[in-house]
Every structure is written in structure tokens, then in C-alpha cells.
Design a protein around this motif. Structure first.
Motif, short mmCIF file in Angstrom:
data_model
loop_
_atom_site.label_atom_id
_atom_site.label_comp_id
_atom_site.label_asym_id
_atom_site.label_seq_id
_atom_site.Cartn_x
_atom_site.Cartn_y
_atom_site.Cartn_z
N THR A 201 40.98 36.49 31.78
CA THR A 201 40.55 37.51 30.81
C THR A 201 41.78 38.11 30.15
O THR A 201 42.83 38.22 30.78
N PRO A 202 41.66 38.51 28.88
CA PRO A 202 42.84 39.02 28.16
C PRO A 202 43.48 40.24 28.79
O PRO A 202 44.69 40.46 28.63
N ASP A 203 42.69 41.06 29.51
CA ASP A 203 43.25 42.32 30.02
C ASP A 203 43.75 42.20 31.46
O ASP A 203 44.09 43.21 32.08
N THR A 204 43.81 41.00 32.02
CA THR A 204 44.22 40.83 33.41
C THR A 204 45.62 41.38 33.65
O THR A 204 46.56 41.09 32.90
N GLN A 205 45.74 42.20 34.70
CA GLN A 205 47.03 42.76 35.10
C GLN A 205 47.38 42.26 36.50
O GLN A 205 46.55 42.31 37.40
N VAL A 206 48.59 41.75 36.66
CA VAL A 206 49.04 41.36 38.00
C VAL A 206 49.32 42.64 38.80
O VAL A 206 49.95 43.58 38.28
N LEU A 207 48.83 42.69 40.03
CA LEU A 207 49.07 43.87 40.86
C LEU A 207 50.56 44.02 41.12
O LEU A 207 51.26 43.05 41.41
N LYS A 238 36.38 43.36 33.56
CA LYS A 238 35.44 42.81 34.54
C LYS A 238 35.24 43.74 35.74
O LYS A 238 34.44 43.44 36.62
N GLN A 239 35.99 44.85 35.80
CA GLN A 239 35.93 45.80 36.91
C GLN A 239 36.06 45.04 38.24
O GLN A 239 35.22 45.10 39.13
N ARG A 240 37.21 44.37 38.38
CA ARG A 240 37.38 43.40 39.45
C ARG A 240 38.83 43.38 39.92
O ARG A 240 39.76 43.49 39.12
N VAL A 241 39.02 43.26 41.24
CA VAL A 241 40.34 43.08 41.86
C VAL A 241 40.25 41.88 42.80
O VAL A 241 39.23 41.67 43.46
#
Length: 349
Positions: A201-207, A238-241
Motif C-alpha cells: 500500500t502507498p502509505d506503508t511505513q517500516v516500523l 489498512k489499520q494494520r501492523v
């Protein structure tokens, strides 16, 4: 006679006095005394808590006892015992009672038990508690299945803090050896790559490293890194981790398998991180009122590259429901559903 080193509340004493046939039993009296066992090795063995003595009532099929935690560098005076620590002990002690009852029912033939479901509900808060009292009792028992209910109290104030209900299935030991050998062979032959924790997804951020470091603490009473959280990602859209983890040594519950309390704690921690990132509320203010854990497969000892994923299933102004799961490739080991209550003063929804 039931004695403790501290003064207990009169309501707790009355409960104890109601039993007429209590027999003292040692911690894990019916289990293999393995140094790899999580509670024995990581809690009692490291002096986080005193070695507990339990009591069993044959007539009522109750097992009662106390957990005494010691103030230390890992648990400074005034710092609360974490809920996941108590959840792990509730899983452990309900399994002990279930094991005892199944052994009696099956003429002391050795069986190995596995938790298939653990449901806990928070009923109170006592941040200063160091002495806890539990009263585990059987509510259903057949040849290979036991359901145990167990309320937990602050023994000094008398306040009920949690109530747990656990379901166990048991397999005769002569059958379990072949199953463990077969499972180990399948694990070794499974060369598929684990699922990536990165989302498309475009907004994915690596922790970042601080998130992974905090997750790898697992419980505040344990050494850092017993479960290593290696990489992970977050998607606000996606409100997902999701994260990838390695389980290290001396974390056993059933023989050759990771303790159910550790599995639950890992999923709880990832769920709390998602709650914080989704709501903007500090995870330290999160209040999990109900947790429901389904165990589908045992996680072999020292498993590597296990994926832990959490996703928001429902959200309102007062609560957030998050579902987490532990997987490796196509295998799902366990799932956790948590209902978080949003503090009124912190609500931003």
C-alpha cells in the motif's frame, strides 16, 4: 494451613476457610521439571516471583494459591505487574489444574495438554499489587477435554482484577511423541519463505528501531530480546501492523512448544502498538477489557520468522476491537481478539 508472608484481606481468608480438605501441591508437580519451562525458568528461577505453593481440594476440584512478586530492577516499587504477566500465569495454573483432573480421570496415565482457548476479562485495577490470589475450578471435564475458570484477586485489598476461562485438550503421551516427531519433520522440510511483513500500500511505513525494541521487551519482568522482533510495518490506510519474530530459548509451555502465555503476550503487544498508532493514544493508556485467544497449532520451540499481524476490525468513540494472528507461511498458530476501551479524557474519535 494456608499461610502467606503478608496479611491477606478478610474476604480472601473467608474463601480459603471455606475449604476443608486442602492438600499442598508443588509448582508443576505433574509436569517435567525442565529448565526450559517458561514460568519455572524465567519467573521463579530469576527471582522475579517467589516459588509458589498451591493447594488442591479433591472434593471441590479447586486449586488455589498465591503469587508473590518481588520488587527489583525489573519491577521497581510502585510499578504495576503487567496484565500479560498475569495472563501467562493464569494460562499456566489453569493448565496445571486441568492436567491434575485429567490424570485422576484417566487413572494417572500420562497425558500432554494444550490450551485451545483462553478468555480473560479485566474486572478491576490495582497498580500496587504484589500478592495475588487465584481460585481455579473445573467447570467441565471429559476424558480428553477440560474447561477451567479462574478469578484473580489482589490478595491484600480483596479486589477482583481478572477472570479467566481456559479450554484444554489432552493427548496420551504415547501418541504425542509421534505427533511431535512428525511436526518437527514437517517444519524442517518446509522451506517456503515466511510472509513479508511489508504491505503493498502507498502509505506503508517500516516500523522504526524504537518500536521494534519496545516490542522485543515482551514483558517488563523479562530480559530484553527473548522474542526478537526483527522487522515490521504499519499501514494507516489498512489499520494494520505486522512484524517478523524469532522465539528464543527457555520459553516452553508444553514439551518442545512455546508457552501459550508468551504467544498471547506477543499478540497483545502488537495489538497495543496498532491501537496507539491508529488512535493517537499512548499504549500505556490503553485498557484491554476483554481478550480472547484461540490456539490452533503449537509453536515449536525456538521457531524463527513467525509473522505477527494485527488489524482493526471495529472502532467507535468508546472502543476499538483488534484481531491479531501468529502465522508461518500458510499455517496459523493462534489468533487473539482484543476489545480496548478508550479512556474518556483521551478519546479523539
Amino acid at each position: 494451613m494456608v499461610r502467606t508472608s503478608r496479611r491477606i484481606h478478610s474476604n480472601i481468608q473467608r474463601q480459603i476457610d471455606g475449604f476443608t480438605d486442602l492438600i499442598p501441591v508443588d509448582l508443576h508437580a505433574l509436569w517435567d521439571k525442565s529448565d526450559a519451562q517458561f514460568v519455572r525458568s524465567r519467573m521463579v528461577g530469576s527471582n522475579v516471583m517467589a516459588n509458589p505453593t498451591y493447594w488442591y481440594s479433591p472434593s471441590s476440584r479447586h486449586q488455589i494459591g498465591f503469587w508473590t512478586f518481588n520488587d527489583s530492577d525489573r519491577l521497581p516499587r510502585g510499578e504495576a505487574v503487567q496484565e500479560t504477566t498475569l495472563l501467562s500465569l493464569l494460562d499456566d495454573v489453569t493448565a496445571e489444574l486441568a492436567t491434575r483432573l485429567i490424570a485422576i480421570l484417566n487413572d494417572n496415565k500420562l497425558h500432554i495438554g494444550f490450551t485451545v482457548n483462553l478468555n480473560t476479562a479485566r474486572t478491576g485495577v490495582s497498580s500496587s499489587a504484589r500478592l495475588f490470589y487465584f481460585d481455579a475450578r473445573s467447570i467441565e471435564l471429559t476424558g480428553r477435554k477440560a474447561i477451567v475458570e479462574c478469578p484473580l484477586y489482589d490478595a491484600e485489598s480483596g479486589k477482583q482484577l481478572m477472570i479467566a476461562r481456559a479450554t484444554f485438550v489432552f493427548i496420551p503421551s504415547n501418541e504425542i511423541a509421534a505427533k511431535i516427531k512428525s511436526m518437527g519433520s514437517k517444519e524442517q522440510n518446509d522451506t517456503r519463505d515466511p510472509l513479508s511483513p511489508l504491505f503493498d500500500t502507498p502509505d506503508t511505513q517500516v516500523l522504526d528501531e524504537s518500536d521494534l525494541h519496545d516490542l522485543s521487551q515482551v514483558m517488563n519482568i523479562l530480559p530484553h530480546g527473548l522474542v526478537s522482533h526483527k522487522t515490521g510495518s504499519f499501514s494507516a490506510d489498512k489499520q494494520r501492523v505486522a512484524v517478523l519474530v524469532d522465539f528464543n530459548d527457555n520459553l516452553n509451555g508444553p514439551p518442545n512448544h512455546v508457552h501459550g502465555g508468551i504467544l498471547a503476550t506477543v499478540m497483545c503487544n502488537v495489538s497495543e502498538l496498532l491501537f496507539s498508532k491508529t488512535t493517537g493514544i499512548s499504549k500505556h493508556l490503553s485498557l484491554a477489557s476483554v481478550r480472547d485467544i484461540d490456539y490452533r497449532k503449537g509453536v515449536p520451540t525456538e521457531s524463527k520468522d513467525v509473522a505477527v499481524e494485527a488489524i482493526v476490525k471495529d472502532m467507535s468513540a468508546t472502543k476499538v476491537i483488534i484481531v491479531a494472528k501468529l502465522t508461518h507461511g500458510p499455517k496459523t498458530y493462534a489468533t487473539l481478539t482484543t476489545m480496548f476501551t478508550i479512556p474518556v479524557i483521551a478519546s479523539k474519535l
